[in-house]
Structures are given as structure tokens and as C-alpha cells.
Write a protein that holds these residues in place. Structure first.
Motif: not given
Length: 341
Positions: A47-54
Motif C-alpha cells: 500500500a502507499p507510504g511516502s510513495i503515494e498513488a499518482i
């Protein structure tokens, strides 16, 4: 939601499918011949963390990630896959490809969109330059600029520099006068200048003899490094032989997990002999034009990819027997880049 594809996209998809089949078949054949099983394309769900869904990413957004078939590359490849999945992409996992040249060809022919590559490898192997550049920034800039013509974009490199080095067993450092740099070897008595190296390094034009020359020693000279002081061994044996005291100095790769597991100390290359092999995310300009947000995704990860980090991760696979995908996932969660679903 799906959308009609242009003729160029359809052609690229067909070419990719063909390359996928060829590489998959060659990978299976090579691994079977070695008595190994091909690695699966499985990675844990994220699931997203600091990398989030664009935001506003199309439903059919997809990329193909490739990597070579050795431990560090498998870990980096899985990191790349997990990052893209967290960002919302459908990812084709083409890690575990046999050989650097095959990975390079996939990137050039449109069979893959992203890989982690080493600056020195690209400069010497792919671009055919005669000598590497020890300065990390200069080496990166030269590779980045040269590969623009090949339709490849090099993002900023990581601190990770998987290059050659000389290491000594840590308990012998004090015995050898607190040796910490390659320059200090020349001050040791001849009988203490003993080396374990692999055959390739011993014969390379940028290998053992030129290294000694840079540091004021001549291979084969009685007052330098006599050939009787040199043990030429298989790559895997060098680490163990150095640890057991067969030689004082052993050739290593700076991110190998055995450095930590055997408690070896890496000597500083204080005269900058060894070329830089910093790793960097490399993407095709086609995929970056389509999804420019990918640069931000991979740029976020790169500063955390250090020699120390990869030695730890490589050790978990090579020494402790864990799966590269699990090691990559744990690291991504620990750093906060992704979360568990």
C-alpha cells in the motif's frame, strides 16, 4: 477503463511480448543448466507510504521493470517493482534476466521501461569506453549525457558504489599498523604484502597490477609484491581466504554482504584508482514522457541506497537465505516508502 492504443504503442507491445518470451526462455534454460530454479515474479502486496498513488493515473498505466540475475540486482529490481506498484502502476516483473547485455538490449528495444544500472558498467561495457572515471559525479554525468542518444534517461545516482576494493580481516588491522588506506600497504614489510584476488581482476587492464602501480608497488618485483605473495582464487573463495588469514588483503566488491558477515574492513582507495560504479534508476524516455511522475518516485528512494544498506540487504539473501522480494519489501516498509496493505 481502457483506451485505444496507437499503432506505435501496439507495435511496442508486440515487440515487448516477443522479447519477454525470448528472455524468459533463455533464463529458464540457463538456470536449469546450472541446477537452479528461475526466480518467481512474486512480490508482496503493498500500500502507499511516502510513495503515494499518482493522481489521475490512467487505469491501464503499466511499466516493465527489468534487472540482472545476481543478488543485489534482484533486490534492487524488487524495490523498483514495489515502488511502481505503490504509485499505482500495473507492473510486469522482468527481474532475474541473465547477463548485463540482455538487460541493456531490453531497455534499448522497448522490452522494458526501467532498471537500476551501474555507471561504470554502462560506460565501459555498453558505451565501449577504454577506462572508467573514478570521480563519481564526472562518471555519472558522462554516462547520462552519452545515453541520451540511446533514448535512455539516467535519474540522479544513489550513494551506492559497487566497485572493486581491497579488504583486510578486522582483527589484523592493528597487527598491520592500523592500516586503513591502500597507500599504507607500501609501508608494510614485503612479507606482509600478501593478496588474494580472482583471475579476472588479476588480468584486467584496470585491475591488480595497475592498482599496485598507482600505489607505488610493482607486481613481480622482489621489493614490491612478489608473485609468490599472490593467491589467485575463485571469486567466492577470496572472501573466506582473506578472513582465514591466507592473505592480508583480499579483492572484494564494496556492497557484498560477506564483508559484514566475515567482519572484513574495506581499505580506502585514497588515490582514486577504482572506477565509480554508482547505481541509478534508468528509464526510457518514452515512459518518462508518458509518466513524468516516475522520476519523483525513484528519486525519493535513491538517497537511501548506500553501500552499508546494500551490504545488509545482500547479506540477508546470500548468508541468511532470505528471498530478495521479502528483503526488498521489509526495507521499503522500514524506510516508510510503502506500507503493508
Amino acid at each position: 477503463m481502457t483506451s485505444a492504443r496507437s499503432p506505435r504503442v501496439r507495435l511496442r507491445a508486440l515487440r515487448r511480448a516477443s522479447l519477454l518470451g525470448i528472455v524468459a526462455a533463455s533464463s529458464a534454460a540457463l538456470l536449469t543448466g546450472c541446477g537452479l530454479q528461475p526466480a518467481t515474479a512474486f512480490v508482496p502486496a503493498v500500500a502507499p507510504g511516502s510513495i503515494e498513488a499518482i493522481d489521475d493515473l490512467p487505469d491501464d498505466a503499466a511499466i516493465t521493470v527489468t534487472a540482472k540475475n545476481f543478488t543485489e540486482q534482484l533486490i534492487l529490481g524488487k524495490i523498483a517493482v514495489l515502488a511502481a506498484q505503490a504509485a499505482g502502476f500495473e507492473v510486469t516483473d522482468m527481474t532475474n534476466v541473465p547477463g548485463s547485455v540482455a538487460v541493456r538490449q531490453l531497455m534499448l528495444d522497448g522490452g522494458a521501461d526501467m532498471t537500476y544500472e551501474y555507471t561504470g558498467t554502462a560506460w565501459l561495457t555498453y558505451l565501449g569506453e577504454a577506462a572508467g572515471i573514478p570521480d563519481k559525479e564526472e562518471q555519472y554525468t558522462a554516462v547520462r549525457d552519452a545515453d541520451e542518444a540511446n533514448g535512455l534517461v539516467w535519474l540522479e545516482p544513489a550513494p551506492l558504489n559497487n566497485t572493486y576494493a581491497m579488504a583486510v580481516r578486522s582483527e589484523a588491522v592493528a597487527e598491520l599498523g592500523d592500516v586503513a588506506t591502500l597507500s599504507q600497504i607500501a609501508a608494510l614489510p614485503v612479507e606482509q604484502r600478501t593478496f588474494c584476488v580472482e583471475a579476472e581482476f588479476n588480468s584486467r587492464a584496470d585491475g591488480f597490477a595497475p592498482m599496485l602501480e598507482r600505489y607505488g608497488l610493482e607486481l613481480g618485483a622482489a621489493d614490491g609484491v612478489p608473485t609468490s605473495n599472490v593467491s589467485i582464487l575463485d571469486t567466492g573463495t577470496v572472501y573466506e581466504a582473506t578472513d582465514r588469514g591466507r592473505c592480508n588483503f583480499g579483492e572484494v566488491f564494496t556492497t557484498d554482504g560477506r564483508i559484514d558477515s566475515l567482519d572484513l574492513t574495506v581499505l580506502e582507495d585514497d588515490k582514486g584508482f577504482f572506477p565509480a560504479y554508482n547505481v541509478a534508476p534508468v528509464l526510457t524516455d518514452d515512459v518518462l514522457r508518458q509518466y513524468p511522475q516516475l522520476a519523483e518516485v525513484y528519486d525519493e528512494i535513491s538517497p537511501s541506497l548506500t553501500d552499508d544498506e546494500l551490504r545488509t540487504l545482500n547479506r540477508r539473501v546470500d548468508v541468511e537465505g532470505e528471498e530478495p522480494a521479502d528483503v526488498a519489501f521489509d526495507w521499503m516498509v522500514e524506510k516508510g516508502f510503502v506500507t503493508r496493505p
